[in-house]
Write a protein that holds these residues in place. Structure first.
Motif, PDB file in Angstrom:
ATOM      1  N   ILE A 115     -41.191  64.403  87.395  1.00 28.89           N
ATOM      2  CA  ILE A 115     -40.356  63.236  87.684  1.00 28.89           C
ATOM      3  C   ILE A 115     -39.094  63.734  88.364  1.00 28.89           C
ATOM      4  CG2 ILE A 115     -39.166  61.235  86.738  1.00 28.89           C
ATOM      5  CD1 ILE A 115     -41.154  61.068  84.577  1.00 28.89           C
ATOM      6  N   ASP A 116     -38.824  63.200  89.536  1.00 26.80           N
ATOM      7  CA  ASP A 116     -37.767  63.747  90.381  1.00 26.80           C
ATOM      8  C   ASP A 116     -36.589  62.800  90.501  1.00 26.80           C
ATOM      9  OD1 ASP A 116     -40.625  64.432  91.960  1.00 26.80           O
ATOM     10  OD2 ASP A 116     -39.345  66.103  91.384  1.00 26.80           O
TER      11      ASP A 116
ATOM     12  N   ARG B 252     -45.839  70.675 105.892  1.00 28.09           N
ATOM     13  CA  ARG B 252     -44.614  70.987 106.643  1.00 28.09           C
ATOM     14  C   ARG B 252     -43.460  71.326 105.701  1.00 28.09           C
ATOM     15  NH1 ARG B 252     -42.626  66.305 110.453  1.00 28.09           N
ATOM     16  NH2 ARG B 252     -41.991  65.484 108.436  1.00 28.09           N
TER      17      ARG B 252
ATOM     18  N   PHE C  37     -46.321  60.880 112.449  1.00 26.46           N
ATOM     19  CA  PHE C  37     -45.780  62.136 111.886  1.00 26.46           C
ATOM     20  C   PHE C  37     -45.158  62.979 112.991  1.00 26.46           C
ATOM     21  CE2 PHE C  37     -46.899  66.682 111.442  1.00 26.46           C
ATOM     22  CZ  PHE C  37     -46.215  67.034 110.274  1.00 26.46           C
TER      23      PHE C  37
ATOM     24  N   THR D 265     -47.298  66.166 106.056  1.00 24.89           N
ATOM     25  CA  THR D 265     -45.897  66.146 105.601  1.00 24.89           C
ATOM     26  C   THR D 265     -45.679  67.154 104.469  1.00 24.89           C
ATOM     27  OG1 THR D 265     -45.747  63.820 106.220  1.00 24.89           O
ATOM     28  CG2 THR D 265     -44.050  64.646 104.738  1.00 24.89           C
TER      29      THR D 265
ATOM     30  N   LEU E 176     -37.699  59.679  92.914  1.00 25.81           N
ATOM     31  CA  LEU E 176     -38.815  60.082  93.773  1.00 25.81           C
ATOM     32  C   LEU E 176     -40.143  60.024  93.041  1.00 25.81           C
ATOM     33  CD1 LEU E 176     -36.964  63.063  95.385  1.00 25.81           C
ATOM     34  CD2 LEU E 176     -37.635  60.999  96.540  1.00 25.81           C
ATOM     35  N   GLU E 177     -40.160  59.429  91.874  1.00 33.88           N
ATOM     36  CA  GLU E 177     -41.410  59.371  91.121  1.00 33.88           C
ATOM     37  C   GLU E 177     -42.507  58.734  91.966  1.00 33.88           C
ATOM     38  OE1 GLU E 177     -42.957  58.187  86.685  1.00 33.88           O
ATOM     39  OE2 GLU E 177     -40.953  57.595  87.312  1.00 33.88           O
TER      40      GLU E 177
ATOM     41  N   GLU F 174     -31.562  58.594  93.832  1.00 30.92           N
ATOM     42  CA  GLU F 174     -32.909  58.484  94.385  1.00 30.92           C
ATOM     43  C   GLU F 174     -33.908  58.740  93.286  1.00 30.92           C
ATOM     44  OE1 GLU F 174     -35.682  60.084  98.056  1.00 30.92           O
ATOM     45  OE2 GLU F 174     -33.983  61.257  97.409  1.00 30.92           O
TER      46      GLU F 174
ATOM     47  N   TYR G  56     -19.373  54.713  97.158  1.00 35.29           N
ATOM     48  CA  TYR G  56     -20.801  54.507  96.917  1.00 35.29           C
ATOM     49  C   TYR G  56     -21.319  55.633  96.029  1.00 35.29           C
ATOM     50  CZ  TYR G  56     -20.514  51.290 100.837  1.00 35.29           C
ATOM     51  OH  TYR G  56     -20.168  50.253 101.658  1.00 35.29           O
TER      52      TYR G  56
ATOM     53  N   ASP H 299     -24.878  57.178  94.882  1.00 31.16           N
ATOM     54  CA  ASP H 299     -26.270  57.048  95.328  1.00 31.16           C
ATOM     55  C   ASP H 299     -27.238  57.761  94.400  1.00 31.16           C
ATOM     56  OD1 ASP H 299     -24.491  57.635  98.097  1.00 31.16           O
ATOM     57  OD2 ASP H 299     -25.644  55.797  97.995  1.00 31.16           O
TER      58      ASP H 299
ATOM     59  N   LYS I 208     -30.888  56.438 101.775  1.00 33.66           N
ATOM     60  CA  LYS I 208     -29.541  56.319 101.229  1.00 33.66           C
ATOM     61  C   LYS I 208     -28.768  55.277 102.056  1.00 33.66           C
ATOM     62  CE  LYS I 208     -25.473  59.241 101.115  1.00 33.66           C
ATOM     63  NZ  LYS I 208     -24.948  60.547 101.521  1.00 33.66           N
TER      64      LYS I 208
ATOM     65  N   ASN J 188     -22.133  63.614  98.760  1.00 35.12           N
ATOM     66  CA  ASN J 188     -23.014  64.287  99.721  1.00 35.12           C
ATOM     67  C   ASN J 188     -23.609  65.588  99.223  1.00 35.12           C
ATOM     68  OD1 ASN J 188     -22.892  62.385 101.731  1.00 35.12           O
ATOM     69  ND2 ASN J 188     -20.914  63.149 102.455  1.00 35.12           N
TER      70      ASN J 188
ATOM     71  N   LYS K 143     -36.368  68.330  96.749  1.00 31.61           N
ATOM     72  CA  LYS K 143     -37.331  67.954  95.719  1.00 31.61           C
ATOM     73  C   LYS K 143     -38.262  69.137  95.423  1.00 31.61           C
ATOM     74  CE  LYS K 143     -41.274  64.876  95.481  1.00 31.61           C
ATOM     75  NZ  LYS K 143     -42.067  63.904  96.240  1.00 31.61           N
TER      76      LYS K 143
ATOM     77  N   GLU L 124     -32.587  62.416  92.394  1.00 29.59           N
ATOM     78  CA  GLU L 124     -31.618  62.992  93.310  1.00 29.59           C
ATOM     79  C   GLU L 124     -30.281  62.310  93.097  1.00 29.59           C
ATOM     80  OE1 GLU L 124     -30.985  64.038  98.024  1.00 29.59           O
ATOM     81  OE2 GLU L 124     -32.378  62.473  97.469  1.00 29.59           O
TER      82      GLU L 124
ATOM     83  N   LEU M   1     -26.889  61.869  94.973  1.00 30.40           N
ATOM     84  CA  LEU M   1     -26.320  62.122  96.297  1.00 30.40           C
ATOM     85  C   LEU M   1     -24.805  61.939  96.313  1.00 30.40           C
ATOM     86  CD1 LEU M   1     -29.066  60.243  98.251  1.00 30.40           C
ATOM     87  CD2 LEU M   1     -28.692  62.681  98.319  1.00 30.40           C
ATOM     88  N   GLU M   2     -24.215  61.805  95.141  1.00 28.58           N
ATOM     89  CA  GLU M   2     -22.759  61.609  95.097  1.00 28.58           C
ATOM     90  C   GLU M   2     -22.060  62.748  95.822  1.00 28.58           C
ATOM     91  OE1 GLU M   2     -19.350  60.402  91.885  1.00 28.58           O
ATOM     92  OE2 GLU M   2     -21.313  60.978  91.179  1.00 28.58           O
TER      93      GLU M   2
ATOM     94  N   PHE N 113     -31.090  67.979  93.629  1.00 23.82           N
ATOM     95  CA  PHE N 113     -32.292  67.386  93.081  1.00 23.82           C
ATOM     96  C   PHE N 113     -32.549  67.942  91.682  1.00 23.82           C
ATOM     97  CE2 PHE N 113     -32.832  66.470  97.433  1.00 23.82           C
ATOM     98  CZ  PHE N 113     -33.688  65.385  97.515  1.00 23.82           C
TER      99      PHE N 113
END
Lengths: 224, 224
Positions: free
Chosen positions: A173-174, A70, B40, A67, B178-179, B176, B172, B174, B204, A181, A204, A176, A178-179, A185
């Protein structure tokens, strides 16, 4: 046969599909008669082609490693490099205003168009033909990525630099948001307990790479 | 021919591929000799099969609409429903402890295994065969999703309820985090300016659905 077709090594049976793949929404003011639907399809084609290639060529890699690999390959940096070799920029059709505003230099549009072209080939000639064309174009990038040598890999560069200097941990530390759409990141880079830099991007990976690049600049490894 | 193969309508040329697709990591303590690599691959197969189907059957939908529709279909809720019809639960091989702990009831594992099976079919019989088998299994779900009738669509339910009551907007927001590679999404649900509920999930969509479900409970539409 057009120049693009020569470089692709593929002649479209239905030339209007190639035309559609090269048409930006601004030219038609219509979300249907532009490359976007083909890009939706081509994105999934590319994902499967690369997944199959990695699965077959790297039997020793776990799902997580596959992953990650890729993600290094299927990203807009790689795609825009490929788009450059096809000189796609010259052929994308924009609206008048967008043409003036230099949309043709937007690399993210190049990679969208490239995906749309893959989508078109898949649609009219099936998976195996699309696979052949895609692999022919991106195999060099896959090989580089597999060797960890993709030139824009600032994360690896930073890791190597830090480990030569001191033995402390680099952490990302990541986030996101998504507000609306808009997938923006953000990645915060810590060396040990100190926050060194931040990066932003459409993925990310992009955000982490930018954070790593900013850290490399701050540390004087890369010129600002 | 095994029961699974009968229900799939597909006989594996290489039965060890089916066995691999049914083997959880806990049985072999090895990330290579378990279903994860096939998963995968199968995940990308499913994505392309559904993308192609939607592209061809919904010529009037924009890229954004296609993407949303695909997300409704390619999700672990749908996949675990399909896995249930195949009775996959009975055949997944776990380690002793995991068997005791009831891992076999983890629906997310069922959907991983289903994807691994799709990956195996693709690997040995190519895209078109995989497409045939996948569509045969999930077409009813695609049709339901296209009609907005997927039973777990709490967002639609909430929208319908609110619009019957008052004419205010549902929003909504949203997030994320990702840690540690743990993609935990959070979604905050607002009705007008008031925050009503929150939801969490691995996507999401899942987070929004949970937020909508919690709002429906709060409003007394669904029993808690």
């Amino acid at each position: 046969m057009t120049d693009i077709e020569k470089k692709l090594g593929y002649r479209f049976k239905n030339p209007s599909l190639l035309k559609l793949a090269l048409t930006h929404k601004s030219a038609t003011h219509d979300a249907i008669y532009c490359y976007e639907r083909l890009e939706f399809l081509g994105d999934a084609v590319l994902e499967l082609v690369v997944s199959k290639y990695l699965f077959e060529h790297f039997p020793q890699l776990s799902e997580g490693e596959l992953t990650n690999l890729r993600a290094t390959i299927v990203c807009s940096e790689t795609l825009s490099k490929v788009a450059e070799t096809l000189n796609l920029k010259r052929y994308i059709v924009f609206g008048k205003n967008e043409k003036k505003e230099g949309f043709e230099n937007n690399k993210s549009i190049w990679s969208d168009v490239l995906e749309a072209i893959f989508g078109g080939i898949f649609l009219e000639s099936g998976f195996e033909m699309a696979e052949k064309i895609v692999i022919n174009l991106i195999e060099p990038f896959i090989k580089k990525a597999a060797e960890g040598k993709l030139f824009y890999d600032y994360k690896t560069k930073l890791q190597e630099f830090i480990q030569r200097e001191k033995n402390i941990e680099i952490k990302y530390i990541d986030y996101e948001n998504l507000e609306n759409n808009l997938s923006r990141f953000k990645s915060e880079l810590y060396i040990g307990k100190n926050k060194i830099s931040e990066g932003y991007g459409n993925s990310k990976k992009e955000a982490q790479q930018e954070a790593a690049l900013n850290a490399l600049k701050k540390l004087g490894v890369i010129e600002d």
